[in-house]
Write an enzyme that holds these catalytic residues in place. Structure first.
Site, PDB file in Angstrom:
ATOM      1  N   ASP A   1       0.856  -1.184   0.000  1.00 33.59           N
ATOM      2  CA  ASP A   1       0.000   0.000   0.000  1.00 33.59           C
ATOM      3  C   ASP A   1       0.893   1.236   0.000  1.00 33.59           C
ATOM      4  O   ASP A   1       1.702   1.411   0.910  1.00 33.59           O
ATOM      5  CB  ASP A   1      -0.873  -0.046   1.266  1.00 33.59           C
ATOM      6  CG  ASP A   1      -1.893   1.065   1.297  1.00 33.59           C
ATOM      7  OD1 ASP A   1      -1.980   1.826   0.312  1.00 33.59           O
ATOM      8  OD2 ASP A   1      -2.599   1.176   2.313  1.00 33.59           O
TER       9      ASP A   1
ATOM     10  N   ASP B   1      -3.103   2.501  -5.969  1.00 38.96           N
ATOM     11  CA  ASP B   1      -1.989   2.556  -5.030  1.00 38.96           C
ATOM     12  C   ASP B   1      -1.913   1.336  -4.130  1.00 38.96           C
ATOM     13  O   ASP B   1      -1.270   1.368  -3.094  1.00 38.96           O
ATOM     14  CB  ASP B   1      -2.072   3.846  -4.192  1.00 38.96           C
ATOM     15  CG  ASP B   1      -3.386   3.941  -3.446  1.00 38.96           C
ATOM     16  OD1 ASP B   1      -4.253   3.085  -3.672  1.00 38.96           O
ATOM     17  OD2 ASP B   1      -3.542   4.872  -2.643  1.00 38.96           O
ATOM     18  N   GLU B   2      -2.609   0.266  -4.499  1.00 45.85           N
ATOM     19  CA  GLU B   2      -2.561  -0.942  -3.680  1.00 45.85           C
ATOM     20  C   GLU B   2      -2.417  -2.164  -4.570  1.00 45.85           C
ATOM     21  O   GLU B   2      -3.102  -2.266  -5.579  1.00 45.85           O
ATOM     22  CB  GLU B   2      -3.871  -1.118  -2.899  1.00 45.85           C
ATOM     23  CG  GLU B   2      -4.026  -0.222  -1.701  1.00 45.85           C
ATOM     24  CD  GLU B   2      -5.426  -0.383  -1.124  1.00 45.85           C
ATOM     25  OE1 GLU B   2      -5.668  -1.384  -0.430  1.00 45.85           O
ATOM     26  OE2 GLU B   2      -6.277   0.472  -1.401  1.00 45.85           O
TER      27      GLU B   2
END
Lengths: 413, 365
Positions: free
Chosen positions: A9, A111-112
């Site tokens: 993350d 973003d993960e």
């Protein structure tokens, strides 16, 4: 066999990426060290906090709150506009790095990522690999990440939610009582604003309390979702890491309008503009769509949508727009709108196309036009060719974000 | 009301009229079979879209009428021993069914509320053999569309003009039509719902006995010796299908039906997992090369044909070709290709008793 799953993350993703980019281009201040946020454009009513720095967090600024309210909490807050193409390339760089460790990398949002390391850790232990990934993100890519390590996606994700930034945490099943259960229940995946009040009513405030609640009771109050979150609270999740390979399920495009749209003419221009961008993306993915969905949000933020299935799939802007237009005409309640969306789904490859009697003979000409315009836009920029309807209309000829390509976890689980 | 009839006759009558009885309806009387004893015994099933009246051989008739629940009456009748069945209506609409040592009493309903079949204006009537109609329906029914957005295409067009009778189905991707000659000089057009045609096809017998077809504005009537079927029609204008049939062809082949059918069946084994992939036909040098190329593997097969015109490569959904090829009883057929992206037409070597048209799959390189 026990799986080894990582959840990576990016810490304050948009903000970190913006900061790294600016540092590389000569900025002297690292945005991550001052109260700063990435925020939408207030003039066009998209003025919410998209990402915040750790110092901004100290002022109790929340993601999703209005910039006006954020500024009232921290008067010298630095607000920067988002640059989606930059974030997309940063996200791509992260995925490239992760693919060096395992072929099974799932981009779960911009973003993960989830990584299935099972069988991919011969020389080092899983912990060492996870640590190395975290370090390489900081040193090679320039932004920090939290890495969660466990035996399934849910626990890995919960692990990376622990202390931030730039940390590696494990949450193996034996660590659940110690690490997962003391957390407030609102931190649990899929316990959102609809679920929480019901849980609070049942005197459930921590994940541990949820884990020890009776599944029958939860099912009674929350239907099947009750069972799902009960399983999550007990660390049970067997969903696989799905390497996306960019398997696009649908292409959506929506926009919040800078002014209330109350005329059919303006609404249709917006739909055309959204369809134009969505259809371009459809064609660049070499896909045809069979279902068109139009969604609207009025000024009271109430949301509704209609969809239609086509006889034959298409990638023609004109045909897709015709459907969007007729859907809009049958659904619009004539109230002012502040958000419009067009979604194309049930996608098939354009390699083979079953022709039909209903094919508009004009369509092959339209397709040639679409192709030519796509090529011109690719070579000379998106605004090199625009439809004559748009100049002086106040409506952008190509509307909508670049950044909706990833299916959400909800649709994958 | 009472009568005696053979169990076999009664089972046949019930099975046929049951095709027009809906299982779940709001009015109990519509879940029933209407039975009327007069000169003969008549059974009727009616769901408004489709009505069937069947005349049964019976003796010892005492006049009267009753409605019995279709499911329970049918189940009882089918299980009776093979012998004479005695049916009698007692007081309060109770129906007694007796056969050898079995005895049933079931509750019936008054026949008064039963919707009788409408009378059909006998405007234009034609007669053909049951065999012919059965075959024409078989040759065309599979090409009916299931797209409720184009309801008119969920039925087949029946069209009489200038001594010809045509049945046409099309779903947008292929077309199937069958033709026969008629003695009558009438002209009409009507679209019969596909699900009704399906039932009619099952009722038709393999016999050269005649069936009379009458078409009025909103109904079609099919009359056989002891059975009358009334079907509703689909509203609307059928597509002008003739305009789709090309006049010019780039390539024409004559081919053995069994060869090409089996060739395509074998080739489609490769694409059966993933229906997206077409079969590719390659025509050159009096040879037809059938190939498939899918993720699981490839296939190749070459067939001798007689060809006229240019070399051609074209892709098809194998199912569309096979659906048509399988209803052809001839040894050879002629396939005409208008172009590699236009319609292809399958016809008999001589005559015009059928015509099938299939649209290709366009393959991008």
């Amino acid at each position: 066999m026990e799986r080894i799953i990582l959840h990576v993350d990016v810490n304050s993703a948009y903000l970190s990426w913006e900061a790294v980019y600016r540092l590389q281009h000569g900025a002297r201040i690292d945005l991550r060290t001052i109260p700063s946020v990435i925020g939408g454009d207030e003039k066009s009513r998209r003025g919410i906090v998209l990402a915040k720095s750790i110092p901004a967090k100290k002022y109790d600024i929340q993601t999703g709150e209005t910039l006006w309210s954020a500024r009232s909490k921290c008067p010298n807050l630095v607000v920067l506009p988002p640059s989606y193409p930059l974030y997309l390339s940063c996200s791509d760089a992260l995925v490239r790095l992760l693919k060096k460790y395992s072929p099974k990398v799932e981009r779960y949002s911009g973003d993960e990522c989830f990584v299935d390391l099972t069988g991919c850790t011969q020389k080092k232990t899983a912990e060492e690999t996870a640590w190395e990934i975290k370090e390489r993100c900081r040193t090679e890519l320039g932004f920090t990440v939290n890495v969660g390590l466990s035996t399934n996606k849910l626990l890995a994700k919960m692990a990376s939610e622990l202390e931030k930034p730039d940390k590696m945490h494990t949450m193996y099943p034996h660590e659940i009582p110690e690490k997962l259960w003391p957390m407030p229940v609102r931190k649990l995946f899929l316990s959102g604003p609809k679920t929480l009040p019901k849980l609070y009513k049942l005197n459930i405030f921590t994940i541990g309390q949820l884990a020890h609640a009776s599944p029958d009771l939860l099912q009674h109050h929350l239907k099947s979702h009750g069972l799902t979150i009960w399983k999550y609270a007990n660390g049970i999740d067997d969903s696989p890491v799905v390497p996306d390979g960019r398997a696009v399920k649908g292409i959506g495009n929506s926009t919040t309008t800078p002014f209330d749209v109350d005329s059919e003419k303006e609404a249709l221009l917006y739909l055309l503009s959204l369809t134009e961008t969505a259809a371009m993306r459809l064609r660049s993915n070499k896909m045809l769509a069979r279902v068109v969905t139009v969604s609207l949000r009025d000024t009271n933020l109430s949301f509704y949508s209609h969809q239609r299935r086509l006889v034959s799939p298409t990638d023609s802007t004109l045909l897709l727009y015709r459907q969007a237009k007729s859907l809009f005409k049958e659904m619009w309640r004539r109230e002012p709108l502040r958000h419009l969306g067009v979604h194309l789904s049930d996608l098939v490859e354009n390699k083979f196309y079953q022709t039909s009697f209903f094919d508009d003979t004009a369509v092959s000409r339209q397709q040639a036009i679409d192709k030519t315009i796509d090529e011109i836009r690719a070579s000379y920029g998106a605004d090199a060719v625009v439809r004559g309807l748009f100049p002086h209309s106040g409506i952008p000829p190509l509307c909508g974000g670049v950044y909706e390509a990833f299916p959400t976890m909800r649709s994958l689980l | 009301m009472k009568f005696v009839c053979s169990k076999q006759d009664l089972v046949e009558a019930v099975t046929i009229v049951q095709k027009a009885v809906m299982a779940k309806v709001t009015l109990p009387v519509l879940e029933g079979i209407y039975i009327e004893a007069g000169e003969k015994v008549k059974l009727v099933g009616n769901c408004f879209d489709l009505g069937i009246e069947y005349t049964l051989q019976a003796d010892d008739i005492e006049k009267g009428s009753i409605v019995v629940n279709s499911r329970i009456f049918g189940d009882i009748v089918r299980r009776l021993p093979d012998s004479e069945v005695f049916i009698q209506v007692k007081d309060n609409f109770v129906v007694a069914i007796e056969c050898l040592n079995s005895y049933f009493e079931i509750k019936g309903l008054s026949a008064e509320g039963y919707p009788m079949l409408p009378e059909v204006d006998e405007e234009s009537k034609i007669s053909i053999s049951q065999n012919t109609l059965r075959d024409m329906i078989r040759k065309t029914i599979y090409a009916i569309s299931d797209d409720e957005n184009r309801r008119i295409l969920t039925g087949s067009l029946m069209e009489a003009a200038a001594g010809d009778f045509n049945i046409v189905s099309l779903d947008g991707f292929r077309l199937a039509s069958a033709k026969t000659m008629i003695k009558e000089n009438v002209s009409f057009k009507a679209v019969i719902p596909g699900k009704n045609l399906n039932e009619i096809q099952k009722i038709l017998e393999t016999t050269d006995d005649e069936i009379k077809i009458t078409l009025s504005k909103n109904q079609a009537l099919f009359e056989m010796e002891n059975c009358r079927i009334i079907s509703s029609l689909l509203d609307g204008e059928y597509m002008n299908y003739r305009s789709f049939i090309p006049e010019q062809y780039e390539t024409v082949i004559e081919v053995n039906v069994k060869d090409i059918t089996q060739g395509i069946e074998r080739a489609s084994l490769i694409t059966s997992d993933d229906k997206r992939f077409p079969v590719k036909l390659n025509i050159a040098d009096n040879k037809l090369l059938i190939t498939t190329n899918a993720e699981v593997g490839i296939s190749k097969e070459e067939i001798e044909v007689e060809m006229d015109g240019n070399d051609l490569t074209i892709g098809f959904n194998p199912r569309y070709l096979l659906d048509s090829l399988k209803v052809i009883d001839d040894e050879n057929i002629v396939i005409s290709f208008s172009s590699s992206i236009g319609p292809s037409v399958i016809r008999p070597v001589s005559g015009d008793k059928y015509l099938f048209m299939v649209l290709p799959v366009r393959m991008s390189n």
